[in-house]
Write an enzyme that holds these catalytic residues in place. Structure first.
Site, PDB file in Angstrom:
ATOM      1  N   ASP A  83       0.888  -1.168   0.039  1.00 11.85           N
ATOM      2  CA  ASP A  83       0.185  -0.250  -0.031  1.00 11.85           C
ATOM      3  C   ASP A  83       0.874   1.130  -0.124  1.00 11.85           C
ATOM      4  O   ASP A  83       2.165   1.129   0.297  1.00 11.85           O
ATOM      5  CB  ASP A  83      -0.994   0.099   1.084  1.00 11.85           C
ATOM      6  CG  ASP A  83      -2.150   0.794   0.934  1.00 11.85           C
ATOM      7  OD1 ASP A  83      -3.386   0.179   1.008  1.00 11.85           O
ATOM      8  OD2 ASP A  83      -1.985   2.245   0.935  1.00 11.85           O
TER       9      ASP A  83
ATOM     10  N   ASN B 205     -12.741  -0.480  -9.030  1.00 14.91           N
ATOM     11  CA  ASN B 205     -13.655  -0.062  -9.827  1.00 14.91           C
ATOM     12  C   ASN B 205     -13.328   1.295 -10.460  1.00 14.91           C
ATOM     13  O   ASN B 205     -12.312   2.189 -10.297  1.00 14.91           O
ATOM     14  CB  ASN B 205     -15.034   0.534  -9.067  1.00 14.91           C
ATOM     15  CG  ASN B 205     -15.763  -0.546  -8.647  1.00 14.91           C
ATOM     16  OD1 ASN B 205     -16.038  -1.350  -9.715  1.00 14.91           O
ATOM     17  ND2 ASN B 205     -16.330  -0.844  -7.436  1.00 14.91           N
TER      18      ASN B 205
ATOM     19  N   ARG C  56     -24.419 -12.430  -4.335  1.00 13.52           N
ATOM     20  CA  ARG C  56     -25.519 -11.702  -3.767  1.00 13.52           C
ATOM     21  C   ARG C  56     -26.942 -12.160  -4.299  1.00 13.52           C
ATOM     22  O   ARG C  56     -27.827 -12.369  -3.294  1.00 13.52           O
ATOM     23  CB  ARG C  56     -25.296 -10.203  -4.238  1.00 13.52           C
ATOM     24  CG  ARG C  56     -24.300  -9.503  -3.607  1.00 13.52           C
ATOM     25  CD  ARG C  56     -23.932  -8.171  -4.244  1.00 13.52           C
ATOM     26  NE  ARG C  56     -23.097  -7.489  -3.269  1.00 13.52           N
ATOM     27  CZ  ARG C  56     -22.282  -6.475  -3.646  1.00 13.52           C
ATOM     28  NH1 ARG C  56     -22.116  -6.024  -4.924  1.00 13.52           N
ATOM     29  NH2 ARG C  56     -21.663  -5.918  -2.925  1.00 13.52           N
TER      30      ARG C  56
ATOM     31  N   HIS D 135     -20.038  -4.060 -14.406  1.00 14.49           N
ATOM     32  CA  HIS D 135     -20.617  -4.375 -13.161  1.00 14.49           C
ATOM     33  C   HIS D 135     -20.959  -3.123 -12.797  1.00 14.49           C
ATOM     34  O   HIS D 135     -20.506  -2.021 -12.114  1.00 14.49           O
ATOM     35  CB  HIS D 135     -19.101  -4.524 -12.242  1.00 14.49           C
ATOM     36  CG  HIS D 135     -19.216  -4.677 -10.787  1.00 14.49           C
ATOM     37  ND1 HIS D 135     -20.139  -5.327 -10.229  1.00 14.49           N
ATOM     38  CD2 HIS D 135     -18.402  -3.934  -9.722  1.00 14.49           C
ATOM     39  CE1 HIS D 135     -19.986  -5.232  -8.708  1.00 14.49           C
ATOM     40  NE2 HIS D 135     -18.962  -4.295  -8.786  1.00 14.49           N
TER      41      HIS D 135
HETATM   42  O1  TXD Z   1     -16.965  -6.382  -7.430  1.00 13.61           O
HETATM   43  C1  TXD Z   1     -16.007  -5.521  -7.351  1.00 13.61           C
HETATM   44  N1  TXD Z   1     -15.368  -5.534  -8.151  1.00 13.61           N
HETATM   45  C2  TXD Z   1     -15.658  -4.600  -6.169  1.00 13.61           C
HETATM   46  C3  TXD Z   1     -14.812  -3.621  -6.244  1.00 13.61           C
HETATM   47  C4  TXD Z   1     -16.579  -4.624  -4.871  1.00 13.61           C
HETATM   48  C5  TXD Z   1     -16.395  -3.822  -3.961  1.00 13.61           C
HETATM   49  C6  TXD Z   1     -15.271  -2.757  -3.936  1.00 13.61           C
HETATM   50  N2  TXD Z   1     -14.688  -2.621  -5.432  1.00 13.61           N
HETATM   51  C7  TXD Z   1     -13.729  -1.600  -5.471  1.00 13.61           C
HETATM   52  O2  TXD Z   1     -12.481  -2.099  -4.886  1.00 13.61           O
HETATM   53  C8  TXD Z   1     -13.792  -0.514  -4.658  1.00 13.61           C
HETATM   54  O3  TXD Z   1     -14.851   0.535  -5.565  1.00 13.61           O
HETATM   55  C9  TXD Z   1     -12.260   0.134  -4.881  1.00 13.61           C
HETATM   56  O4  TXD Z   1     -12.222   0.616  -5.949  1.00 13.61           O
HETATM   57  C10 TXD Z   1     -11.396  -1.199  -4.554  1.00 13.61           C
HETATM   58  C11 TXD Z   1     -10.923  -1.345  -3.094  1.00 13.61           C
HETATM   59  O5  TXD Z   1     -11.921  -1.268  -2.291  1.00 13.61           O
HETATM   60  P1  TXD Z   1     -11.634  -1.283  -0.615  1.00 13.61           P
HETATM   61  O6  TXD Z   1     -12.716  -1.191   0.183  1.00 13.61           O
HETATM   62  O7  TXD Z   1     -10.567  -2.124  -0.199  1.00 13.61           O
HETATM   63  O8  TXD Z   1     -10.771   0.316  -0.378  1.00 13.61           O
HETATM   64  P2  TXD Z   1     -10.070   0.954   0.423  1.00 13.61           P
HETATM   65  O9  TXD Z   1     -10.310   0.472   2.065  1.00 13.61           O
HETATM   66  O10 TXD Z   1      -9.996   2.233   0.173  1.00 13.61           O
HETATM   67  O11 TXD Z   1      -8.371   0.495  -0.055  1.00 13.61           O
HETATM   68  C12 TXD Z   1      -7.986   0.710  -1.349  1.00 13.61           C
HETATM   69  C13 TXD Z   1      -6.287   0.953  -0.697  1.00 13.61           C
HETATM   70  C14 TXD Z   1      -6.103   2.059   0.406  1.00 13.61           C
HETATM   71  O12 TXD Z   1      -5.543   1.559   1.504  1.00 13.61           O
HETATM   72  C15 TXD Z   1      -5.081   2.988  -0.527  1.00 13.61           C
HETATM   73  O13 TXD Z   1      -4.223   3.491   0.224  1.00 13.61           O
HETATM   74  C16 TXD Z   1      -4.701   2.089  -1.640  1.00 13.61           C
HETATM   75  O14 TXD Z   1      -5.638   1.308  -1.869  1.00 13.61           O
HETATM   76  N3  TXD Z   1      -3.772   2.880  -2.547  1.00 13.61           N
HETATM   77  C17 TXD Z   1      -2.672   1.937  -2.902  1.00 13.61           C
HETATM   78  N4  TXD Z   1      -2.144   1.051  -2.916  1.00 13.61           N
HETATM   79  C18 TXD Z   1      -0.967   0.796  -3.681  1.00 13.61           C
HETATM   80  N5  TXD Z   1      -0.463   1.532  -4.688  1.00 13.61           N
HETATM   81  C19 TXD Z   1      -1.190   2.615  -5.069  1.00 13.61           C
HETATM   82  N6  TXD Z   1      -0.941   3.362  -5.974  1.00 13.61           N
HETATM   83  C20 TXD Z   1      -2.322   2.938  -4.300  1.00 13.61           C
HETATM   84  N7  TXD Z   1      -3.302   3.912  -4.262  1.00 13.61           N
HETATM   85  C21 TXD Z   1      -4.382   3.617  -3.372  1.00 13.61           C
END
Ligand code: TXD
Length: 310
Positions: A36, A123, A154, A178
């Site tokens: 992260d 997403n 679901r 999606h």
């Molecule tokens: O069915 C599906 N495909 C989905 C997709 C179902 C539910 C959620 N979906 C999507 O997954 C949601 O819309 C998000 O785009 C992702 C991730 O969801 P999450 O709930 O895990 O989001 P978080 O908790 O915000 O985690 C994202 C992390 C966060 O810790 C950021 O600091 C990190 O991503 N982040 C990065 N990590 C590494 N490298 C980079 N560049 C980076 N940018 C942000």
């Protein structure tokens, strides 16, 4: 890192990433590298997860880092990095921010893990998995998007609650993009092989379809952020099918080259996942109404992909 175990890199150590790491540990799928950009988060989550291993009976190793070096040679890469939805946002509203993030990650994966099987979760899913494929240059069997497994799960859960029969006996197929116009293919949904209409009125089926289409938003409305447990469980099902060569039929965003009349885009369709990654696309014999619902859903995907300038 121990030889002999698979290496699974989780890019994004947020809500889904952390849950993925725990599921990898519980199922002993392989050693995990959590990445992260936020300092302390992957390190802290991995420490917490490591401490649970004696109780979980799991011997895998988990490392938390802020750079990609430790991901080198991954067998599986799962990308959840990016922004999640907040109330009032559609999945498509995330496209600009998450596109840049996905591009950077795809470059790292191409460089460090050229043989990996990549599952994209971020997403707007159908566009982000497209970015991953284009930028990595990986073949279509090694880049896949997770959405349909969750949407299908679901649907199965709602049907089970309604008719009081085990979730295990309900099979379903939710295809398309999606988005809110995803397509539950009702002719292919059964309860232990028996058509759904035998158990439910058309009115109830319609209500379950609608609730499934809006289920992501229903969670966002309540929690003010998107779901993470069911998305993580869905991804693990896909990763496990690959790692254990299970040849499962699953609804996933796959790169199409003519199947379903679509060429050069990702869309949710039934595929077979095994050791070869996406081993094949299963083409269902759709009727005119089903084809048209799939095309409507695809039109939305096409618009979002068009806004992704690479
Ligand atoms: O069915 C599906 N495909 C989905 C997709 C179902 C539910 C959620 N979906 C999507 O997954 C949601 O819309 C998000 O785009 C992702 C991730 O969801 P999450 O709930 O895990 O989001 P978080 O908790 O915000 O985690 C994202 C992390 C966060 O810790 C950021 O600091 C990190 O991503 N982040 C990065 N990590 C590494 N490298 C980079 N560049 C980076 N940018 C942000």
């Amino acid at each position: 890192m121990a030889l002999g175990r698979k290496k699974i890199s989780l890019i994004g150590a947020g809500a889904i990433g952390g849950t993925l790491a725990h599921l990898c540990a519980l199922k002993e799928l392989g050693d995990v590298v959590l990445v992260d950009i936020v300092e302390g988060v992957p390190q802290g989550k991995s420490l917490d997860l490591l401490a649970a291993r004696p109780i979980d009976g799991s011997d895998i190793h988990i490392t938390g880092v802020n750079d990609y070096a430790a991901t080198r040679g991954s067998d599986v890469v799962i990308v959840t990095a990016g922004l999640p939805r907040r109330p009032g946002m559609s999945r498509d509203d995330l496209v600009d921010k998450n596109k840049g993030i996905m591009k950077g990650i795809a470059e790292q994966v191409r460089e460090l893990s050229p043989d990996a099987f990549v599952i994209v979760v971020t997403n707007p899913l159908d566009a982000m998995v497209y970015v991953m494929k284009r930028v990595s240059g990986f073949p279509k069997n090694r880049v896949v998007g997770m959405a349909g497994v969750l949407d299908t799960s679901r649907f199965r859960s709602f049907v089970s609650n309604e008719i009081g029969i085990s979730v295990q006996d309900i099979t379903a197929m939710v295809l398309g993009g999606h988005g809110d116009d995803m397509v539950p293919m009702l002719r292919f949904c059964t309860v232990a092989g028996v058509p759904l209409e035998h158990f439910l009125s058309q009115e109830k089926i319609d209500a379950i379809v609608k609730r499934t289409q809006m289920a992501g938003g229903e969670v966002v409305g309540l929690l003010k952020t998107s779901a993470w447990v069911s998305p993580a469980a869905s991804v693990i099902d896909m990763a496990e099918a690959y790692l254990r060569d299970k040849k499962r039929v699953m609804a996933c965003a796959a790169y199409l080259e003519g199947e379903y009349g679509i060429d050069g885009y990702y869309l949710g369709v039934p595929i077979v996942i095994g050791a070869g990654g996406v081993e094949r696309v299963v083409e269902l014999p759709l009727n005119e109404a089903e084809k048209s619902a799939l095309q409507t859903s695809f039109a939305r995907v096409k618009d979002v992909v068009a806004s992704v300038q690479l």
